[in-house]
Design a protein around this motif. Structure first.
Motif, PDB file in Angstrom:
ATOM      1  N   GLY A 308      -9.249   2.127   3.053  1.00  0.00           N
ATOM      2  CA  GLY A 308      -8.500   2.373   1.378  1.00  0.00           C
ATOM      3  C   GLY A 308      -9.281   0.868   0.441  1.00  0.00           C
ATOM      4  O   GLY A 308      -9.331   0.148   1.138  1.00  0.00           O
ATOM      5  N   PHE A 309      -8.956   1.451  -0.591  1.00  0.00           N
ATOM      6  CA  PHE A 309      -9.177  -0.341  -1.304  1.00  0.00           C
ATOM      7  C   PHE A 309      -7.551   0.112  -2.014  1.00  0.00           C
ATOM      8  O   PHE A 309      -6.983   0.740  -2.731  1.00  0.00           O
ATOM      9  N   VAL A 433       0.838  -6.070  -1.711  1.00  0.00           N
ATOM     10  CA  VAL A 433       0.264  -7.057  -0.945  1.00  0.00           C
ATOM     11  C   VAL A 433      -0.293  -7.049  -0.777  1.00  0.00           C
ATOM     12  O   VAL A 433      -1.246  -8.463   0.046  1.00  0.00           O
ATOM     13  N   VAL A 434      -1.009  -5.931  -0.593  1.00  0.00           N
ATOM     14  CA  VAL A 434      -2.297  -6.083   0.843  1.00  0.00           C
ATOM     15  C   VAL A 434      -3.851  -5.916  -0.830  1.00  0.00           C
ATOM     16  O   VAL A 434      -3.685  -5.767  -1.678  1.00  0.00           O
ATOM     17  N   THR A 435      -4.120  -6.940  -0.220  1.00  0.00           N
ATOM     18  CA  THR A 435      -5.833  -7.898  -1.173  1.00  0.00           C
ATOM     19  C   THR A 435      -7.032  -6.878  -1.151  1.00  0.00           C
ATOM     20  O   THR A 435      -7.682  -7.730  -1.467  1.00  0.00           O
ATOM     21  N   GLY A 436      -7.023  -6.912   0.470  1.00  0.00           N
ATOM     22  CA  GLY A 436      -8.170  -6.106   0.667  1.00  0.00           C
ATOM     23  C   GLY A 436      -7.914  -4.455   1.407  1.00  0.00           C
ATOM     24  O   GLY A 436      -6.847  -3.677   1.871  1.00  0.00           O
ATOM     25  N   PRO A 437      -9.864  -4.273   2.201  1.00  0.00           N
ATOM     26  CA  PRO A 437      -9.777  -2.994   2.367  1.00  0.00           C
ATOM     27  C   PRO A 437      -8.365  -2.859   3.488  1.00  0.00           C
ATOM     28  O   PRO A 437      -8.629  -3.681   4.489  1.00  0.00           O
ATOM     29  N   TYR A 438      -8.171  -1.691   3.436  1.00  0.00           N
ATOM     30  CA  TYR A 438      -6.653  -1.634   4.410  1.00  0.00           C
ATOM     31  C   TYR A 438      -7.121  -0.380   5.133  1.00  0.00           C
ATOM     32  O   TYR A 438      -7.972   0.773   4.987  1.00  0.00           O
ATOM     33  N   ARG A 439      -7.271  -0.516   6.839  1.00  0.00           N
ATOM     34  CA  ARG A 439      -6.800   1.037   7.456  1.00  0.00           C
ATOM     35  C   ARG A 439      -5.919   1.740   7.864  1.00  0.00           C
ATOM     36  O   ARG A 439      -4.729   0.663   7.890  1.00  0.00           O
ATOM     37  N   ASN A 464       0.199   7.576  -1.481  1.00  0.00           N
ATOM     38  CA  ASN A 464      -0.665   6.820  -1.985  1.00  0.00           C
ATOM     39  C   ASN A 464      -1.091   5.222  -2.317  1.00  0.00           C
ATOM     40  O   ASN A 464      -0.436   4.391  -3.761  1.00  0.00           O
ATOM     41  N   TYR A 465      -1.793   4.334  -1.184  1.00  0.00           N
ATOM     42  CA  TYR A 465      -0.951   3.517  -1.260  1.00  0.00           C
ATOM     43  C   TYR A 465      -2.354   3.061  -2.181  1.00  0.00           C
ATOM     44  O   TYR A 465      -2.152   1.153  -1.980  1.00  0.00           O
ATOM     45  N   ALA A 466      -3.111   3.671  -2.180  1.00  0.00           N
ATOM     46  CA  ALA A 466      -4.490   3.151  -3.191  1.00  0.00           C
ATOM     47  C   ALA A 466      -3.990   2.554  -4.546  1.00  0.00           C
ATOM     48  O   ALA A 466      -4.526   1.999  -5.509  1.00  0.00           O
ATOM     49  N   ARG A 467      -2.240   3.399  -5.139  1.00  0.00           N
ATOM     50  CA  ARG A 467      -2.158   3.442  -6.148  1.00  0.00           C
ATOM     51  C   ARG A 467      -3.367   4.253  -7.389  1.00  0.00           C
ATOM     52  O   ARG A 467      -3.598   4.412  -8.895  1.00  0.00           O
ATOM     53  N   TYR A 468      -4.192   4.994  -6.319  1.00  0.00           N
ATOM     54  CA  TYR A 468      -4.958   5.813  -7.353  1.00  0.00           C
ATOM     55  C   TYR A 468      -4.259   6.754  -8.574  1.00  0.00           C
ATOM     56  O   TYR A 468      -3.027   7.444  -7.790  1.00  0.00           O
ATOM     57  N   SER A 469      -4.519   7.241  -9.481  1.00  0.00           N
ATOM     58  CA  SER A 469      -4.710   7.890 -10.277  1.00  0.00           C
ATOM     59  C   SER A 469      -6.211   8.588 -11.037  1.00  0.00           C
ATOM     60  O   SER A 469      -6.335   8.197 -11.622  1.00  0.00           O
TER      61      SER A 469
END
Length: 543
Positions: A308-309, A433-439, A464-469
């Motif tokens: 994810g991003f 606080v994630v700053t890059g691609p995450y598994r 929705n950890y990407a905070r996509y909308s």
């Protein structure tokens, strides 16, 4: 899950799961849905009762039904509690458990009939009012339960969240065995959704101090706690003899043995110190048939792994950067060399176990290094990246392979790694606080494309950890949820997936075939589409 990681969302932890072919069974209008039958989600024939066994688990983030969003906790809660409904994974149908039957004429107004013979492990009865009280408590933001959003389709939900009411107006219990639910809009998959962890009933004692309660939860399921949760060591449970269902657990006692490293668990099964390990380390796949010639099995699951991003980070807001990173990954090579072929390249976010799956849905999932490089350069992709993953679960080797491909195929100078044990890893995402691609991964807590997408990508969804909308995506999901005709609903879900894959808030990587190993102490190991070992069906053959 649980989840989806976990319906509610079961986020996939150290254990990554798979599934048999399971068809969703959304209940349309003007239907009276199912008898309770056996009141469970059995797969396989009944076996011999008695004995005890141990099974691998990772440390749960919590043991709160209203806050469990990952498989480590949800697998335990699945045995401690029984919900209104469950899924029969042989047929894909929704079956009653605490509910004997239910009715609706419009998929918006529902009436559930509650059995009168379920009790909590402390003897308290489970009634229709129990569900009303539990659900209102979970939704109340003062109680800090993270899975409250799963109740957002019940009328009055928003008023409780906003503090304008203490109870959802769409819930009522006219008597002990009648539960009436009014939704704010038609939602055909509702009976399936009610099988999810967040909808389990809680006894009154839970509301006094949920933090203390989760150390030894009192449920209404096949099994009850045997002592307290020993953190990072074990969770033990014994069969609840007064569980009224037709298919109680077979083993007298089950011990969930907690490991921080799946390789250690694998060695313990070899040594006879652990009975069951589901989801073996990737590096063991090539030799498992030699090391466990008669004690391993492979099961297709709904497990979906993705990168994810964090879209709240400026460098990932251009979708072409995300497209390029996806096309720069040679999925098949990783699957062949690291997973010994025990994965299937992902072509979308709806897994192959659902009929809505399409093998050609994704335009940016095929490996194309040349196009990826040009696209990344044109979009001004970052020259440095950090990849995040949960530790001790066998993700080190493949994340390193992805990093090597990105550096080889894209103008990226350096890539670093950040990893934590799963419970703490999820805290990073909650805190943004994630700053890059995450598994992360996802499994279907119930078999519906709604659950494959809405909890992960819906605006404001907890997982929705990407905070996509995307308003169009949300609208299509709402239309599909309300659609009584299954074919029309399927088309709407696929249209929503098309938008998702174009925006690409996550890179689809692969679907898992789960490999499970076991000792000679146990038999009849059944793995369901959620990646859960059906521990209530395990037969103890010795000791």
């Amino acid at each position: 899950m649980a989840a989806a990681t976990a319906a509610a969302t079961l986020v996939l932890a150290a254990c990554n799961g798979g599934s048999d072919d399971v068809d969703p069974d959304p209940d349309g209008p003007d239907q009276t849905v199912g008898e309770a039958g056996e009141g469970d989600d059995e797969t396989g024939e009944p076996g011999a009762a008695g004995g005890e066994f141990t099974i691998y688990n990772c440390e749960p983030q919590n043991l709160q039904t209203g806050s469990s969003s990952e498989v480590c906790g949800s697998k335990v809660l699945d045995q401690l509690y029984s919900g209104l409904t469950s899924i029969d994974y042989d047929s894909g149908e929704v079956v009653g458990v605490v509910a004997s039957d239910w009715e609706t004429e419009d998929a918006q107004n529902w009436t559930f009939t509650i059995r009168d013979d379920f009790t909590f492990h402390n003897g308290d009865p489970v009634t229709a009012q129990t569900f009303v009280d539990t659900w209102n408590w979970i939704v109340n933001p003062d109680n800090g339960q993270t899975q409250g959003a799963f109740f957002d389709k019940i009328e009055g939900y928003q008023e409780v969240v906003d503090g304008d009411a203490t109870e959802m107006s769409g819930l009522s219990a006219p008597d002990d065995t009648t539960l009436e639910i009014t939704l704010s809009e038609p939602f055909s998959p509702f009976p399936a959704q009610l099988s999810y962890t967040a909808f389990y009933p809680l006894p009154e004692v839970a509301f006094e101090d949920i933090a203390a309660f989760q150390e030894a939860p009192i449920g209404n399921g096949r099994y009850q706690m045997d002592g307290e949760w020993v953190h990072n060591v074990e969770i033990a449970m014994t069969r609840y003899e007064d569980w009224p269902g037709d298919s109680p657990g077979l083993a007298d006692r089950i011990v969930w043995t907690i490991y921080s490293d799946v390789n250690t668990a694998y060695l313990d099964v070899q040594a006879g110190a652990l009975d069951i390990l589901d989801g073996i380390p990737p590096e063991r796949l090539a030799t498992v048939d030699q090391e466990f010639p008669d004690q391993y099995q492979e099961d297709q699951t709904s497990s979906f792994t993705y990168l994810g991003f964090p879209l709240y980070q400026e460098e990932f807001q251009d979708p072409d950067i995300r497209h390029a990173l996806s096309m720069a990954v040679d999925r098949q090579t990783i699957i062949d060399t690291i997973f010994n072929g025990a994965r299937e390249p992902a072509t979308g976010v709806i897994p192959p176990v659902l009929p809505e799956y399409r093998g050609d849905a994704c335009n940016y999932c095929d490996f194309d290094a040349e196009t990826a490089r040009q696209m990344y350069e044109d979009a001004g992709g970052p020259s440095e990246l950090t990849i995040y993953f949960n530790s001790g679960a066998g993700h080190e080797e493949w994340t390193e392979a992805v990093a090597n491909m990105w550096q080889q195929n894209l103008p990226i100078d350096s890539i670093s790694f950040e990893s934590l044990e799963f419970a703490q890893y999820l805290d990073l995402h909650d805190e943004e606080v994630v700053t890059g691609p995450y598994r992360l991964g996802w499994v279907l807590s119930y078999p519906s494309p709604q659950y494959a997408m809405e909890p992960l990508y819906g605006t404001g969804a907890d997982s929705n950890y990407a905070r996509y909308s995307n308003e169009e995506f949300d609208s299509l999901i709402d239309q599909a949820n309300a659609e009584a005709d299954e074919d029309t609903a399927a088309e709407l879900y696929q249209q929503a997936e098309d938008i998702l894959l174009e925006d690409m808030p996550v890179i689809p990587l692969w679907y898992e075939t789960r490999t499970t190993v076991h000792s000679t102490n146990v038999d009849n190991i059944v793995v369901d589409p959620r990646t859960f070992v059906r521990v209530e069906q395990v037969e103890v053959t010795s000791g």
